[in-house]
Design a protein around this motif. Structure first.
Motif, PDB file in Angstrom:
ATOM      1  N   ILE A 139       0.432  -0.884   0.072  1.00 39.01           N
ATOM      2  CA  ILE A 139      -0.518  -0.621   0.197  1.00 39.01           C
ATOM      3  C   ILE A 139       0.409   1.179  -0.372  1.00 39.01           C
ATOM      4  N   ARG A 140       1.681   1.093   1.276  1.00 38.58           N
ATOM      5  CA  ARG A 140       3.146   2.322   0.238  1.00 38.58           C
ATOM      6  C   ARG A 140       3.086   2.695  -0.099  1.00 38.58           C
ATOM      7  N   ALA A 141       3.352   2.190  -0.862  1.00 41.10           N
ATOM      8  CA  ALA A 141       4.564   2.081  -2.435  1.00 41.10           C
ATOM      9  C   ALA A 141       3.192   2.606  -3.232  1.00 41.10           C
ATOM     10  N   GLY A 142       2.230   1.684  -3.702  1.00 46.08           N
ATOM     11  CA  GLY A 142       0.707   2.144  -4.370  1.00 46.08           C
ATOM     12  C   GLY A 142       1.134   3.757  -3.549  1.00 46.08           C
ATOM     13  N   LEU A 143       0.712   3.963  -2.655  1.00 44.81           N
ATOM     14  CA  LEU A 143       1.085   5.248  -2.697  1.00 44.81           C
ATOM     15  C   LEU A 143       1.973   6.144  -3.173  1.00 44.81           C
ATOM     16  N   ASP A 144       2.972   6.301  -2.865  1.00 46.79           N
ATOM     17  CA  ASP A 144       4.086   6.803  -3.274  1.00 46.79           C
ATOM     18  C   ASP A 144       4.267   7.054  -4.932  1.00 46.79           C
ATOM     19  N   ARG A 145       3.398   5.608  -5.769  1.00 47.98           N
ATOM     20  CA  ARG A 145       3.518   5.702  -7.185  1.00 47.98           C
ATOM     21  C   ARG A 145       2.571   7.226  -7.340  1.00 47.98           C
ATOM     22  N   LEU A 146       1.255   6.558  -7.028  1.00 46.60           N
ATOM     23  CA  LEU A 146      -0.426   7.264  -6.489  1.00 46.60           C
ATOM     24  C   LEU A 146       0.964   9.446  -6.863  1.00 46.60           C
ATOM     25  N   THR A 147       1.666   9.531  -5.842  1.00 46.94           N
ATOM     26  CA  THR A 147       2.372  10.970  -5.240  1.00 46.94           C
ATOM     27  C   THR A 147       2.593  11.118  -6.658  1.00 46.94           C
ATOM     28  N   GLN A 148       3.992  10.272  -7.887  1.00 45.80           N
ATOM     29  CA  GLN A 148       4.479  11.008  -8.230  1.00 45.80           C
ATOM     30  C   GLN A 148       3.932  10.877  -9.412  1.00 45.80           C
ATOM     31  N   LEU A 149       2.685   9.797  -9.773  1.00 52.47           N
ATOM     32  CA  LEU A 149       1.884  10.429 -10.623  1.00 52.47           C
ATOM     33  C   LEU A 149       1.035  11.724 -11.142  1.00 52.47           C
ATOM     34  N   LEU A 150       0.803  12.287 -10.276  1.00 52.06           N
ATOM     35  CA  LEU A 150       0.105  12.512  -9.272  1.00 52.06           C
ATOM     36  C   LEU A 150       1.018  14.556  -9.769  1.00 52.06           C
ATOM     37  N   ALA A 151       2.242  14.013  -9.222  1.00 49.57           N
ATOM     38  CA  ALA A 151       3.501  15.042  -8.815  1.00 49.57           C
ATOM     39  C   ALA A 151       3.998  15.874 -10.819  1.00 49.57           C
ATOM     40  N   SER A 152       3.863  14.760 -11.810  1.00 50.35           N
ATOM     41  CA  SER A 152       3.948  13.832 -12.792  1.00 50.35           C
ATOM     42  C   SER A 152       3.070  15.207 -13.949  1.00 50.35           C
ATOM     43  N   ALA A 153       1.823  15.056 -13.683  1.00 50.57           N
ATOM     44  CA  ALA A 153       0.626  15.417 -13.827  1.00 50.57           C
ATOM     45  C   ALA A 153       0.899  16.822 -13.545  1.00 50.57           C
ATOM     46  N   SER A 154       0.817  17.330 -12.333  1.00 49.42           N
ATOM     47  CA  SER A 154       0.291  19.124 -11.886  1.00 49.42           C
ATOM     48  C   SER A 154       1.852  19.399 -12.981  1.00 49.42           C
ATOM     49  N   GLU A 155       2.825  19.571 -13.110  1.00 50.66           N
ATOM     50  CA  GLU A 155       4.161  18.998 -13.633  1.00 50.66           C
ATOM     51  C   GLU A 155       4.139  19.850 -15.289  1.00 50.66           C
ATOM     52  N   ASN A 156       3.039  18.539 -15.351  1.00 53.12           N
ATOM     53  CA  ASN A 156       2.651  18.716 -17.364  1.00 53.12           C
ATOM     54  C   ASN A 156       1.858  19.397 -17.463  1.00 53.12           C
ATOM     55  N   ALA A 157       1.056  20.153 -16.452  1.00 53.66           N
ATOM     56  CA  ALA A 157      -0.389  20.672 -17.235  1.00 53.66           C
ATOM     57  C   ALA A 157      -0.390  21.816 -17.373  1.00 53.66           C
ATOM     58  N   PRO A 158      -1.575  22.453 -18.468  1.00 48.97           N
ATOM     59  CA  PRO A 158      -1.092  23.548 -19.620  1.00 48.97           C
ATOM     60  C   PRO A 158      -1.401  24.707 -18.072  1.00 48.97           C
ATOM     61  N   GLN A 159      -0.229  26.027 -18.225  1.00 45.70           N
ATOM     62  CA  GLN A 159      -0.558  26.588 -17.248  1.00 45.70           C
ATOM     63  C   GLN A 159      -1.613  28.136 -17.353  1.00 45.70           C
TER      64      GLN A 159
END
Length: 159
Positions: A139-159
């Motif tokens: 579960i912790r690994a899944g949370l880390d993965r989701l955290t990274q995916l959401l951070a990446s999505a935020s970085e790639n979101a149009p401004q």
């Protein structure tokens, strides 16, 4: 303590899916069990565990989300006494990190990043209810993965 026969059958379906790769067979078994327990009106523990497992064998993310929502709603009806009677090692609080992780992942897939982050926060807030075993690490690994995916999505979101 007696083994809960319904939970054992659900586990059989989980094994079909995860260890044998028989996703359709698992979904068919889960559907039969769902009908036998009375659907959402069944024992909240059976509904929670079954819906949580059923979500994993869905081909459509909208259906996956629906099953994950059913699992969360059923968890809200559970007591530690009922969970212990069934031989489940976790307290009810220990179910929530996985449930919220799955909901967060569904919302991420659907592009609803705010809701995904909300479920991620709920999962992280409840993570201390888990010990330090293989399940908790998963579960912790899944949370880390989701955290990274959401951070990446935020970085790639149009401004």
């Amino acid at each position: 303590m007696t083994v809960d026969a319904t939970l054992a059958r659900i586990n059989d379906g989980v094994q079909l899916h995860h260890q044998r790769g028989q996703r359709d067979a698992a979904r068919d078994l889960f559907t039969r069990i769902w009908d036998e327990i009375g659907g959402q009106d069944g024992d909240p523990l059976h509904v929670c565990v079954l819906a949580h497992a059923m979500a994993d064998v869905q081909d459509d993310v909208h259906q996956e989300l629906l099953w994950d929502q059913r699992a969360l709603a059923a968890a809200d009806l559970l007591t530690d006494t009922r969970v212990a009677q069934a031989g489940v090692a976790l307290p009810v609080a220990g179910l929530y990190p996985s449930l919220h992780l799955n909901l967060g992942e569904c919302h991420r897939k659907l592009g609803d990043l705010d809701r995904a982050r909300e479920h991620l926060r709920h999962a992280q807030a409840g993570i201390d209810a888990l010990g330090d075993d293989e399940y908790a690490r998963l579960i912790r690994a899944g949370l880390d993965r989701l955290t990274q995916l959401l951070a990446s999505a935020s970085e790639n979101a149009p401004q």
